[in-house]
Design an enzyme around this catalytic site. Structure first.
Site, PDB file in Angstrom:
ATOM      1  N   SER A  70       0.832  -1.197   0.000  1.00  0.00           N
ATOM      2  CA  SER A  70       0.000   0.000   0.000  1.00  0.00           C
ATOM      3  C   SER A  70       0.872   1.255   0.000  1.00  0.00           C
ATOM      4  O   SER A  70       1.636   1.477  -0.936  1.00  0.00           O
ATOM      5  CB  SER A  70      -0.949  -0.060   1.199  1.00  0.00           C
ATOM      6  OG  SER A  70      -2.028   0.814   1.050  1.00  0.00           O
ATOM      7  N   ASP A 195      -9.856  -6.432  -3.458  1.00  0.00           N
ATOM      8  CA  ASP A 195      -9.274  -5.222  -2.874  1.00  0.00           C
ATOM      9  C   ASP A 195     -10.113  -4.000  -3.228  1.00  0.00           C
ATOM     10  O   ASP A 195     -10.351  -3.711  -4.401  1.00  0.00           O
ATOM     11  CB  ASP A 195      -7.845  -5.040  -3.386  1.00  0.00           C
ATOM     12  CG  ASP A 195      -7.043  -4.045  -2.562  1.00  0.00           C
ATOM     13  OD1 ASP A 195      -7.644  -3.196  -1.886  1.00  0.00           O
ATOM     14  OD2 ASP A 195      -5.802  -4.136  -2.602  1.00  0.00           O
ATOM     15  N   HIS A 223      -7.132  -6.492   0.595  1.00  0.00           N
ATOM     16  CA  HIS A 223      -5.991  -5.579   0.559  1.00  0.00           C
ATOM     17  C   HIS A 223      -4.742  -6.139   1.235  1.00  0.00           C
ATOM     18  O   HIS A 223      -3.671  -5.550   1.118  1.00  0.00           O
ATOM     19  CB  HIS A 223      -6.386  -4.253   1.221  1.00  0.00           C
ATOM     20  CG  HIS A 223      -5.450  -3.123   0.927  1.00  0.00           C
ATOM     21  ND1 HIS A 223      -5.115  -2.720  -0.347  1.00  0.00           N
ATOM     22  CD2 HIS A 223      -4.753  -2.288   1.767  1.00  0.00           C
ATOM     23  CE1 HIS A 223      -4.289  -1.701  -0.296  1.00  0.00           C
ATOM     24  NE2 HIS A 223      -4.043  -1.425   0.975  1.00  0.00           N
TER      25      HIS A 223
END
Length: 252
Positions: A70, A195, A223
């Site tokens: 991320s 996600d 995610h």
């Protein structure tokens, strides 16, 4: 020679999130897990994407493969742009070159979502952070266990408010799409099929722009596929890094 892998976590969590991966890769790879500024007990004096990136490269044990989740992936992607000689390969997990939607970018978060998160941090730091992180794993298999794992991580090493705010600034402002075509190192992009933050179609677009990239769509993952698909993730990471070692580190 053991291949080198440096891991960066995402917004709000410390490098301890990589403990299970480090355990699984012990003996196969030399794994270094680093905290983002303002996370894991570090102060948050460093601000701006380029400064966060230079901080990462200065703390790396040496040239090797970068793995980022991320926001951490965004920093790793920028490291490949700014310091290509230090980055022999990239593993980008739930990562986009731009995290905020715009007129020419239909994926990512709405700008208003980041604004609300910032307001929530000021009003109720702990609850806002927990809610944001829990949303990332709700669609994962074993979500209840993952929620507990993330909550324990937050309680053990909570991030600082300045570090969280600086990270939100990066997510809101950064746009590395123009740099993708110039990143000439092997890349493994890991996309959770479910996600909500880094849509797999957006990651597929990113892979198409990168000269030497491959996409792994993880079925039933959201995610955090490195948590929900721990064994498969570790094996795929090890294979990717080990495949690079003869070509990049002169193994005999």
């Amino acid at each position: 020679m053991t291949a080198s892998l440096t891991c960066l976590p995402g917004w709000g969590v410390s490098a301890r999130i990589w403990d299970p991966l480090q355990s699984r890769l012990a003996g196969r790879l030399d794994v270094q897990a680093l905290d983002l500024p303002g996370h894991g007990g570090r102060d948050a004096l460093v601000v701006g994407l380029n400064n966060w990136t230079d901080d990462l490269v200065e703390r790396m044990a040496g040239p090797g493969v970068l793995l980022g989740w991320s926001l951490g992936g965004l920093v790793c992607l920028n490291a490949a742009r700014r310091h290509p000689g230090q980055v022999r390969g990239l593993i980008l997990v739930g990562c986009l070159p731009r995290f905020v939607r715009g007129g020419d970018w239909p994926w990512g978060m709405k700008p208003s979502a980041l604004t609300e998160t910032r307001r929530g941090l000021a009003a109720d730091f702990a609850s806002t952070l927990q809610e944001f992180l829990m949303l990332q794993v709700l669609a994962e298999p074993g979500a209840r266990h993952l929620v507990r794992q993330l909550r324990n991580e937050l309680l053990a090493r909570p991030p600082s408010l300045p570090g969280l705010e600086a990270g939100l600034d990066l997510l809101h402002e950064a746009d590395l799409r123009p740099a993708l075509a110039g990143l000439d190192m092997p890349v493994l992009a890991v996309a959770g099929e479910r996600d909500r933050m880094a849509h797999p179609d957006a990651m597929a677009w990113m892979v198409d722009q990168l000269p030497r990239a491959q996409l792994w769509r993880v079925a039933r993952a959201a995610h955090a596929p490195f948590l929900s698909h721990e064994r498969e993730f570790a094996d795929r990471v090890a294979s990717f890094v080990e495949d690079l070692t003869p070509a990049t580190e002169g193994a005999t």
